[in-house]
Design a protein around this motif. Structure first.
Motif, PDB file in Angstrom:
ATOM      1  N   ALA A   1       4.728   7.770   3.099  1.00 31.45           N
ATOM      2  CA  ALA A   1       4.205   6.506   2.578  1.00 31.45           C
ATOM      3  C   ALA A   1       5.179   5.900   1.574  1.00 31.45           C
ATOM      4  CB  ALA A   1       2.849   6.729   1.925  1.00 31.45           C
ATOM      5  N   TRP A   2       6.460   6.169   1.735  1.00 30.33           N
ATOM      6  CA  TRP A   2       7.497   5.589   0.888  1.00 30.33           C
ATOM      7  C   TRP A   2       8.799   5.555   1.669  1.00 30.33           C
ATOM      8  CZ3 TRP A   2      11.063   9.519   0.362  1.00 30.33           C
ATOM      9  CH2 TRP A   2      10.582  10.826   0.330  1.00 30.33           C
ATOM     10  N   SER A   3       9.775   4.842   1.142  1.00 28.94           N
ATOM     11  CA  SER A   3      11.111   4.803   1.743  1.00 28.94           C
ATOM     12  C   SER A   3      12.137   4.723   0.624  1.00 28.94           C
ATOM     13  CB  SER A   3      11.263   3.608   2.687  1.00 28.94           C
ATOM     14  OG  SER A   3      11.370   2.409   1.944  1.00 28.94           O
TER      15      SER A   3
ATOM     16  N   VAL B   1       0.815  -1.217   0.000  1.00 29.22           N
ATOM     17  CA  VAL B   1       0.000   0.000   0.000  1.00 29.22           C
ATOM     18  C   VAL B   1       0.850   1.268   0.000  1.00 29.22           C
ATOM     19  CG1 VAL B   1      -1.972  -1.104   1.123  1.00 29.22           C
ATOM     20  CG2 VAL B   1      -0.150  -0.087   2.525  1.00 29.22           C
ATOM     21  N   THR B   2       2.150   1.151  -0.240  1.00 28.18           N
ATOM     22  CA  THR B   2       3.037   2.310  -0.161  1.00 28.18           C
ATOM     23  C   THR B   2       3.343   2.866  -1.550  1.00 28.18           C
ATOM     24  OG1 THR B   2       5.129   1.108  -0.345  1.00 28.18           O
ATOM     25  CG2 THR B   2       4.106   1.197   1.844  1.00 28.18           C
ATOM     26  N   MET B   3       3.966   4.031  -1.567  1.00 26.22           N
ATOM     27  CA  MET B   3       4.383   4.622  -2.836  1.00 26.22           C
ATOM     28  C   MET B   3       5.474   3.794  -3.507  1.00 26.22           C
ATOM     29  SD  MET B   3       2.493   7.255  -3.347  1.00 26.22           S
ATOM     30  CE  MET B   3       1.491   8.496  -2.529  1.00 26.22           C
ATOM     31  N   ASN B   4       6.245   3.041  -2.712  1.00 22.43           N
ATOM     32  CA  ASN B   4       7.226   2.119  -3.307  1.00 22.43           C
ATOM     33  C   ASN B   4       6.533   1.129  -4.224  1.00 22.43           C
ATOM     34  OD1 ASN B   4       8.746   3.421  -1.320  1.00 22.43           O
ATOM     35  ND2 ASN B   4      10.015   1.619  -0.943  1.00 22.43           N
TER      36      ASN B   4
ATOM     37  N   GLY C   1      19.144  11.143  -8.019  1.00 21.06           N
ATOM     38  CA  GLY C   1      17.730  10.796  -8.027  1.00 21.06           C
ATOM     39  C   GLY C   1      17.258  10.180  -6.736  1.00 21.06           C
ATOM     40  N   ILE C   2      15.949   9.999  -6.662  1.00 18.33           N
ATOM     41  CA  ILE C   2      15.319   9.334  -5.526  1.00 18.33           C
ATOM     42  C   ILE C   2      15.225   7.850  -5.856  1.00 18.33           C
ATOM     43  CG2 ILE C   2      13.241   9.171  -4.116  1.00 18.33           C
ATOM     44  CD1 ILE C   2      12.653  12.072  -4.774  1.00 18.33           C
ATOM     45  N   VAL C   3      15.883   7.022  -5.079  1.00 19.83           N
ATOM     46  CA  VAL C   3      15.921   5.580  -5.345  1.00 19.83           C
ATOM     47  C   VAL C   3      15.148   4.863  -4.243  1.00 19.83           C
ATOM     48  CG1 VAL C   3      17.375   3.563  -5.722  1.00 19.83           C
ATOM     49  CG2 VAL C   3      18.182   5.836  -6.429  1.00 19.83           C
ATOM     50  N   PRO C   4      13.940   4.342  -4.527  1.00 22.09           N
ATOM     51  CA  PRO C   4      13.172   3.660  -3.485  1.00 22.09           C
ATOM     52  C   PRO C   4      13.741   2.285  -3.170  1.00 22.09           C
ATOM     53  CG  PRO C   4      12.027   3.498  -5.577  1.00 22.09           C
ATOM     54  CD  PRO C   4      13.225   4.371  -5.818  1.00 22.09           C
ATOM     55  N   HIS C   5      13.453   1.812  -1.956  1.00 22.23           N
ATOM     56  CA  HIS C   5      13.764   0.413  -1.661  1.00 22.23           C
ATOM     57  C   HIS C   5      12.963  -0.478  -2.618  1.00 22.23           C
ATOM     58  CE1 HIS C   5      15.055   1.851   2.483  1.00 22.23           C
ATOM     59  NE2 HIS C   5      16.055   1.096   2.095  1.00 22.23           N
ATOM     60  N   PRO C   6      13.506  -1.597  -3.017  1.00 22.62           N
ATOM     61  CA  PRO C   6      12.822  -2.456  -3.994  1.00 22.62           C
ATOM     62  C   PRO C   6      11.774  -3.362  -3.359  1.00 22.62           C
ATOM     63  CG  PRO C   6      14.956  -3.392  -3.479  1.00 22.62           C
ATOM     64  CD  PRO C   6      14.878  -2.089  -2.729  1.00 22.62           C
ATOM     65  N   PHE C   7      11.085  -2.845  -2.365  1.00 24.79           N
ATOM     66  CA  PHE C   7      10.026  -3.607  -1.704  1.00 24.79           C
ATOM     67  C   PHE C   7       9.076  -2.620  -1.048  1.00 24.79           C
ATOM     68  CE2 PHE C   7      13.993  -3.716   0.820  1.00 24.79           C
ATOM     69  CZ  PHE C   7      13.635  -2.894   1.877  1.00 24.79           C
ATOM     70  N   SER C   8       7.958  -3.100  -0.591  1.00 24.53           N
ATOM     71  CA  SER C   8       6.969  -2.252   0.062  1.00 24.53           C
ATOM     72  C   SER C   8       7.530  -1.741   1.388  1.00 24.53           C
ATOM     73  CB  SER C   8       5.685  -3.048   0.321  1.00 24.53           C
ATOM     74  OG  SER C   8       4.679  -2.227   0.866  1.00 24.53           O
ATOM     75  N   ALA C   9       7.527  -0.405   1.583  1.00 29.44           N
ATOM     76  CA  ALA C   9       8.108   0.158   2.794  1.00 29.44           C
ATOM     77  C   ALA C   9       7.626   1.590   2.989  1.00 29.44           C
ATOM     78  CB  ALA C   9       9.635   0.116   2.733  1.00 29.44           C
TER      79      ALA C   9
END
Length: 543
Positions: A369-371, A314-317, A379-387
């Protein structure tokens, strides 16, 4: 629409350099009556880049050189020599066109403190009318809020279950609920209000220039980089600027207002020979006026992140990692201007005191709602999983830095030094914030969401370990202020009327004039400064 100066240059009543949060307000208000010719110079282009106007487009503007100056600090000694990325808007609207859109004013004590330091007319009761004047508050008019102003201030259209759980978990952790951070009290947890209207970013350019640009007495020049102020016999009389490869000059009959922001304003003064004499000589700039405070007093909020793997997608990731989810979100936004794209993923926050003896909050706990693995120039690099992340922000840092010239070339970026983490209090506040973030995550309301802490990780527990982690990961919160400090001392740059000490016809109006940073996001205060500056200028012109 301009007249002509004696030397053939364009002549205006007022010139404003920089179309950012404050500059847009200044130019719009000065031109409002139709009696004054106003020139607004903006180094960037028009705000036509589509992602500016989509709230979640924040991540698209964060590292885009077309709309972002993409500055960097010098290596920070207390941060293991790390360089800190500094995004700043290079477009109509300035940083209000690329920021996180949180509407926050700070506490009354912040402004009363300005007054007590010698800045008459900047106490809370004096600035509140200008906050209200700027505002079109979706909740209606009240003692604290105004309606009918150019700046839309609204509640989130879309509140996902994770945001609701974060609010409830914070209350379970002992933080009181607060329905309005800009109301009677700041302390507590609740939903942020935003500068978003009808599901679109409501930047200072949209708020102040959309209608004003049709006025015959206002000229908005984009791609126009102010490079030097023209000073004659101790008075500012014009601005030299570069546009389309040519050097142009505009003259001001009344006043020039510098609104280039915390980096651009001191840089323009320094390039014009106004600043610390030794530094100017060292950079080969002729000293016009020795003013030691120019570029000093730089400070910013400072923050770190505690990130948690989420049990449900349910996160932005999850949005970033899934093409079907992105397509669905785009459709949701296109049809009803709602859903994930109508927000930048920051719904909830808490204002708390790291020490019960403090009278006012010194920490802002942002709940994203993201990590991310990193938020850098690349750049903004999100974790490769829901977080998701809980981010403690120290609102009252002790460190003070500088903005200086790297060279006399006006197109070169400035030299930025923060000197973060210069006191034990800076470490103590952030350490408390990390532990409070973990306490929030342990509450029953988040039981169905939290799988594990992924950063800094449960192994980082002692004060020494937390201190090392802060040095390794913590960053600027992108709220720099103070480099043209308002006051009456020898290290001040402008007086309480925002007039540059020692130079007639010249003012500075933007966040650089703050003598001390406010407790909260700085966009709303910068707009207030623009409103108040215009009012003071018009009163002076009428007298």
């Amino acid at each position: 629409m301009a007249g002509e100066g004696e030397d053939g240059s364009d002549a205006y009543d007022f010139i404003v350099t920089g179309a950012g949060s404050a500059g847009c307000a200044v130019a719009a208000r000065l031109s409002e009556s139709g009696r004054h010719r106003v020139l607004l110079l903006e180094a960037g282009d028009r705000d036509t880049y589509p992602w500016i106007h989509v709230p979640l487009g924040y991540h698209k503007t964060f590292v885009n050189p077309k709309v972002n100056w993409m500055f960097e600090s010098e290596p920070e000694a207390e941060l293991n020599g790390r360089v800190l990325y500094q995004p700043r808007g290079k477009v109509l609207g300035g940083t209000s066109s690329i920021n996180g859109m949180v509407y926050m004013r700070g506490t009354p004590a912040d402004y009363d403190g300005w007054r007590q330091s010698g800045c008459e007319g900047w106490d809370w009761d004096s600035v509140l009318p200008f906050f209200r004047k700027a505002q079109d508050q979706a909740r209606g008019e009240s003692e604290h809020h105004g309606v009918g102003g150019p700046l839309r201030v609204t509640d989130h259209r879309w509140k996902p279950p994770l945001a609701e759980a974060l609010v409830e978990a914070s209350i379970q952790a002992g933080i009181p609920a607060n329905p309005d951070f800009n109301g009677p009290r700041q302390e507590g947890v609740g939903y942020y209000q935003t500068t978003i209207g009808d599901g679109r970013r409501w930047s200072a350019a949209r708020a102040y220039l959309r209608d004003a640009r049709g006025r015959r007495n206002l000229t908005v020049a984009t791609g126009a980089h102010a490079t030097r102020l023209l000073i004659e016999q101790g008075r500012a009389v014009g601005v030299e600027y570069r546009q389309k490869g040519a050097v142009r000059t505009a003259r001001a009959r009344r006043e020039i207002v510098v609104s280039g922001g915390v980096y651009g304003s001191p840089q323009l003064l320094l390039l014009s020979g106004i600043g610390p004499a030794d530094h100017l000589r060292d950079k080969g700039v002729a000293v016009l006026h020795d003013l030691p405070g120019v570029g000093a007093n730089l400070h910013d909020h400072f923050n770190t992140y505690v990130s948690f793997r989420c049990a449900t997608p349910v996160t932005m990731n999850d949005l970033a990692l899934s093409l079907p989810k992105r397509i669905a979100a785009a459709a949701q936004y296109a049809i009803g201007r709602t859903g994930p794209l109508a927000s930048m993923g920051l719904f909830v926050g808490a204002m708390v005191r790291s020490d019960p003896r403090f009278e006012w909050p010194d920490l802002q706990i942002n709940m994203f709602a993201w990590s991310t693995k990193e938020r850098l120039r690349t750049g903004i690099v999100p974790h490769p999983f829901s977080a998701f992340s809980i981010s403690p922000v120290h609102l009252r840092p002790d460190g003070r830095g500088t903005v200086r010239l790297k060279s006399p070339d006006p197109t070169a970026p400035p030299e930025i030094r923060f000197n973060f983490l210069k006191s034990e209090e800076d470490f103590r506040a952030l350490t408390y914030g990390i532990r409070l973030s973990r306490e929030i995550a342990r509450q029953p309301a988040l039981k169905d969401y939290v799988v594990e802490e992924v950063a800094p990780g449960p192994a980082v527990e002692t004060d020494a370990q937390l201190r090392d982690d802060i040095r390794a990961r913590a960053i600027s919160n992108y709220h720099p202020v103070g480099t043209c400090r308002m006051g009456r001392g020898t290290d001040a740059v402008v007086d309480p009327q925002l007039r540059v000490h020692g130079i007639a016809g010249l003012r500075v109006a933007d966040a650089s004039i703050m003598p001390s940073i406010v407790a909260g996001n700085t966009n709303a205060p910068a707009i207030m400064i623009g409103e108040k500056a215009a009012d003071m200028i018009l009163r002076a012109a009428a007298s």
